[in-house]
Design a protein around this motif. Structure first.
Motif, PDB file in Angstrom:
ATOM      1  N   TYR A  60      -8.059  -7.386   7.214  1.00 30.82           N
ATOM      2  CA  TYR A  60      -7.134  -7.787   8.288  1.00 30.82           C
ATOM      3  C   TYR A  60      -7.545  -6.560   9.584  1.00 30.82           C
ATOM      4  CZ  TYR A  60      -4.529  -3.816   5.264  1.00 30.82           C
ATOM      5  OH  TYR A  60      -4.525  -2.296   4.571  1.00 30.82           O
ATOM      6  N   CYS A 250       0.395  -4.657  -2.090  1.00 28.94           N
ATOM      7  CA  CYS A 250       0.646  -3.723  -0.920  1.00 28.94           C
ATOM      8  C   CYS A 250      -0.965  -3.071  -0.141  1.00 28.94           C
ATOM      9  CB  CYS A 250       1.938  -2.355  -0.588  1.00 28.94           C
ATOM     10  SG  CYS A 250       1.868  -1.429   0.833  1.00 28.94           S
ATOM     11  N   GLY A 278      -0.094 -10.448  -0.938  1.00 24.82           N
ATOM     12  CA  GLY A 278      -0.250  -9.556  -0.233  1.00 24.82           C
ATOM     13  C   GLY A 278       0.170  -9.556   1.156  1.00 24.82           C
ATOM     14  N   PHE A 279       0.556  -8.430   1.730  1.00 22.92           N
ATOM     15  CA  PHE A 279       1.235  -8.279   2.969  1.00 22.92           C
ATOM     16  C   PHE A 279       0.704  -7.000   3.632  1.00 22.92           C
ATOM     17  CE2 PHE A 279       4.606  -4.905   2.539  1.00 22.92           C
ATOM     18  CZ  PHE A 279       5.032  -4.796   1.149  1.00 22.92           C
ATOM     19  N   ILE A 280       1.235  -6.988   4.835  1.00 26.73           N
ATOM     20  CA  ILE A 280       0.502  -5.524   5.653  1.00 26.73           C
ATOM     21  C   ILE A 280       1.752  -5.508   6.902  1.00 26.73           C
ATOM     22  CG2 ILE A 280      -0.395  -5.173   7.319  1.00 26.73           C
ATOM     23  CD1 ILE A 280      -3.028  -6.682   7.140  1.00 26.73           C
ATOM     24  N   GLU A 283       2.469  -6.969  10.328  1.00 29.63           N
ATOM     25  CA  GLU A 283       2.761  -8.182  10.786  1.00 29.63           C
ATOM     26  C   GLU A 283       4.330  -8.755  10.057  1.00 29.63           C
ATOM     27  OE1 GLU A 283      -1.838 -10.170   9.631  1.00 29.63           O
ATOM     28  OE2 GLU A 283      -0.448 -10.203   7.833  1.00 29.63           O
TER      29      GLU A 283
ATOM     30  N   ILE B 269      -6.629 -10.875  -2.048  1.00 25.01           N
ATOM     31  CA  ILE B 269      -5.674 -10.960  -1.569  1.00 25.01           C
ATOM     32  C   ILE B 269      -4.716 -10.436  -0.945  1.00 25.01           C
ATOM     33  CG2 ILE B 269      -3.068 -11.387  -3.287  1.00 25.01           C
ATOM     34  CD1 ILE B 269      -4.511 -11.714  -5.618  1.00 25.01           C
ATOM     35  N   LEU B 270      -5.273  -7.983  -1.088  1.00 22.24           N
ATOM     36  CA  LEU B 270      -4.496  -7.938  -0.250  1.00 22.24           C
ATOM     37  C   LEU B 270      -5.022  -7.758   1.437  1.00 22.24           C
ATOM     38  CD1 LEU B 270      -2.222  -5.666   0.635  1.00 22.24           C
ATOM     39  CD2 LEU B 270      -4.277  -3.838  -0.397  1.00 22.24           C
ATOM     40  N   THR B 271      -6.147  -8.018   1.285  1.00 26.14           N
ATOM     41  CA  THR B 271      -6.738  -7.890   2.833  1.00 26.14           C
ATOM     42  C   THR B 271      -6.259  -9.468   3.641  1.00 26.14           C
ATOM     43  OG1 THR B 271      -9.280  -8.810   1.750  1.00 26.14           O
ATOM     44  CG2 THR B 271      -8.369  -6.423   2.283  1.00 26.14           C
ATOM     45  N   ASN B 272      -6.290 -10.840   2.668  1.00 26.70           N
ATOM     46  CA  ASN B 272      -5.752 -11.667   3.359  1.00 26.70           C
ATOM     47  C   ASN B 272      -4.533 -12.328   3.427  1.00 26.70           C
ATOM     48  OD1 ASN B 272      -8.780 -12.580   4.728  1.00 26.70           O
ATOM     49  ND2 ASN B 272      -9.510 -13.161   2.413  1.00 26.70           N
ATOM     50  N   ARG B 273      -3.859 -11.873   2.773  1.00 26.09           N
ATOM     51  CA  ARG B 273      -2.313 -11.913   2.977  1.00 26.09           C
ATOM     52  C   ARG B 273      -2.079 -12.516   2.486  1.00 26.09           C
ATOM     53  NH1 ARG B 273      -5.167 -10.761   6.777  1.00 26.09           N
ATOM     54  NH2 ARG B 273      -3.664 -10.731   8.800  1.00 26.09           N
ATOM     55  N   LEU B 274      -2.902 -13.313   0.597  1.00 23.25           N
ATOM     56  CA  LEU B 274      -2.704 -14.582   0.165  1.00 23.25           C
ATOM     57  C   LEU B 274      -1.128 -14.799  -0.728  1.00 23.25           C
ATOM     58  CD1 LEU B 274      -6.317 -14.897  -0.463  1.00 23.25           C
ATOM     59  CD2 LEU B 274      -5.451 -15.691   0.873  1.00 23.25           C
TER      60      LEU B 274
END
Lengths: 338, 338
Positions: A60, A250, A278-280, A283, B269-274
């Motif tokens: 990301y 996370c 998944g999230f950051i 964003e 899932i995390l790196t692409n925020r799926l």
């Protein structure tokens, strides 16, 4: 202009990150242009996500550039300003990186934020009342969306994210169960952070054993899970999720060195109709004001007592960071520079 | 009362399901009580989910009981009615199971539904305009939520669910990419079902190879994926998902025999925020009317031309079902009883 010690990423890890990946250098801080601010960093934040950025992999975030100052959150004081919005003496939080000073174009939105240290110590703006706290808030409130009485679980429970997660979950009437490494951390999670139970994952050699412990700790199953670790811990939690459970993904610190980290039974997502997201947090800037308000109030009122592990001086940052990746820290890992 | 041939689950599979798990028996249909309806089944539906129910494992559905008639969807005609809402000659859809006749307590909500066969052939109410069609609709519309121009992918693309998914995706202006087994199915997916491209997974020995083919088929990456299969195919698709992609997890047929089916890189899932979400369409009855309306209109207008593989006679059901699990069917697998 003051001399500025900096830590650069010198080369990328092959497998485990090591101290030799970093390089300490010194340079002069440049003269300020209009709109810029010179910040002296009092605290630097060390966070697990930085390990991911050390790899040259699609992710990301852009990978950390080689030969450049390691990026990261900082809290400090304005020492010189050519920006009307900031004055010398202002306490500020930004992304100054692994160095003693940073020159910030303070007109860039979000680049520098003034903070009030009357009720909240400056360092907490890098932890419970900063990015890690908002991370916990987003995962709990926006992805897990728990109802009072539901059971939520967090791994790395005594870390900066986990401890905020516990307090936020208790404030919503949930049963909060932590997973942490070692009896000291587990005791602290229950005695000081307010978790109902905390499981020591080091007592469990595999997912089946940890799953049994989770069954005891979560007699009504697990409705929400906040994942910081991955691997065996995720497998064990998945086996105890209730129907329609939600998992906020996370971090997967267990896989940051590139080792395979498969999810053994993704079928459970189907059979239990789970949602994994998944999230950051960067964003979702729209939630930060609301989240920071709640977190600041909790810290101010003593309902969230974040613990910190503080390394002294810039040169200590690499070892402190490598320790963080192995769980040697206890609470939020910081480097104190002043 | 007519004699009623039935197929029972005689014993549970250990590993792969076999014909010996089933047993054909005969009994008389009982006399009707008030409110009941006797239905003669014209078509029986065979669906992958039935394999999961043959195991004695914790899952969303109760396991299929031993010694009982195999459950499943049926379409037929009322032959006798002691319920004022139904009359002899009504075409109806229900869950009559693997038998020639069923006695239905028609006052139970959802137990029996009258259908109109003017524009839609009766058998399609077990496929495109039935449970499989609504399954595709829910995954696409409620979980994937695609925007026009986005790329969506479905595995088992020529099956009852996949073919409806393709038509629904094209109607929303998406690029629709199928994955299916063998050149005939792939040709059919493009020529008849309207997929933009269809990839033959049998040409790929591992996820890396399939991933390359997906890159070519999806030059802008994958925004939404509807999963029926799992395993290597899921791994390959995960490697091509765009940031903020959505995966509707509906089936993992590759793991129904109990073999391990790990997801190799959950880090993606995390790196692409799926978002990955499992679902079962029977838990979302509120969407059925809207979905069936759209699906019925598409079939009526010839925009969705579902293909069927029809086995003849009840005794043929076990072999047809085992073939379905191996992908031997082409389109919706049915058994014709009349």
């Amino acid at each position: 202009m003051p001399s500025n010690q900096q830590i650069l990423l010198d080369n990328r890890p092959s497998g485990e990150a090591v101290a030799g990946n970093f390089k300490l250098v010194s340079s002069d801080t440049p003269a300020l242009a209009d709109g810029q601010v010179l910040v002296r960093h009092h605290f630097m934040s060390l966070d697990p996500y930085m390990r991911g950025r050390m790899n040259d992999a699609k992710s990301y975030a852009q990978p950390q550039a080689l030969g450049q100052v390691m990026g990261g959150g900082t809290a400090g004081e304005v020492v010189e300003s050519k920006n009307p919005k900031f004055a010398a003496g202002d306490k500020v939080v930004g992304m100054g990186g692994w160095q003693e000073y940073s020159v910030v174009d303070a007109n860039q939105p979000g680049a520098l934020r003034k903070v009030d240290t009357t009720h909240v110590p400056l360092s907490h703006y890098l932890g419970a009342v900063g990015m890690p706290g908002v991370t916990a808030w987003y995962g709990l409130v926006k992805i897990i969306e728990p109802k009072a009485g539901q059971t939520v679980v967090v791994s790395a429970a005594t870390g900066a994210v986990g401890s905020a997660f516990g307090a936020l979950a208790k404030a919503r009437g949930c049963r909060a169960v932590g997973i942490a490494g070692g009896p000291d951390k587990c005791k602290y999670a229950v005695d000081e952070l307010g978790f109902d139970v905390c499981i020591d994952y080091k007592e469990h050699k595999d997912a089946a054993s940890l799953s049994k412990a989770l069954k005891q700790a979560c007699p009504d199953g697990i409705d929400g899970y906040f994942e910081n670790v991955g691997g065996m811990i995720l497998d064990a939690v998945l086996s105890r999720m209730n129907a329609f459970g939600r998992i906020a993904l996370c971090g997967m610190i267990a896989g940051y060195d590139g080792q395979p980290l498969p999810m053994s039974y993704p079928q459970l997502i189907l059979t239990n109709r789970l949602k994994i997201q998944g999230f950051i947090v960067s964003e979702h800037m729209e939630v930060w004001p609301e989240a920071l308000k709640e977190l600041g109030a909790m810290v101010g009122a003593g309902k969230l007592k974040p613990r910190e592990t503080i390394a002294q001086g810039l040169a200590a940052a690499p070892e402190a960071f490598l320790g963080l990746l192995k769980g040697k820290n206890f609470g939020k890992q910081l480097v104190k520079l002043v």
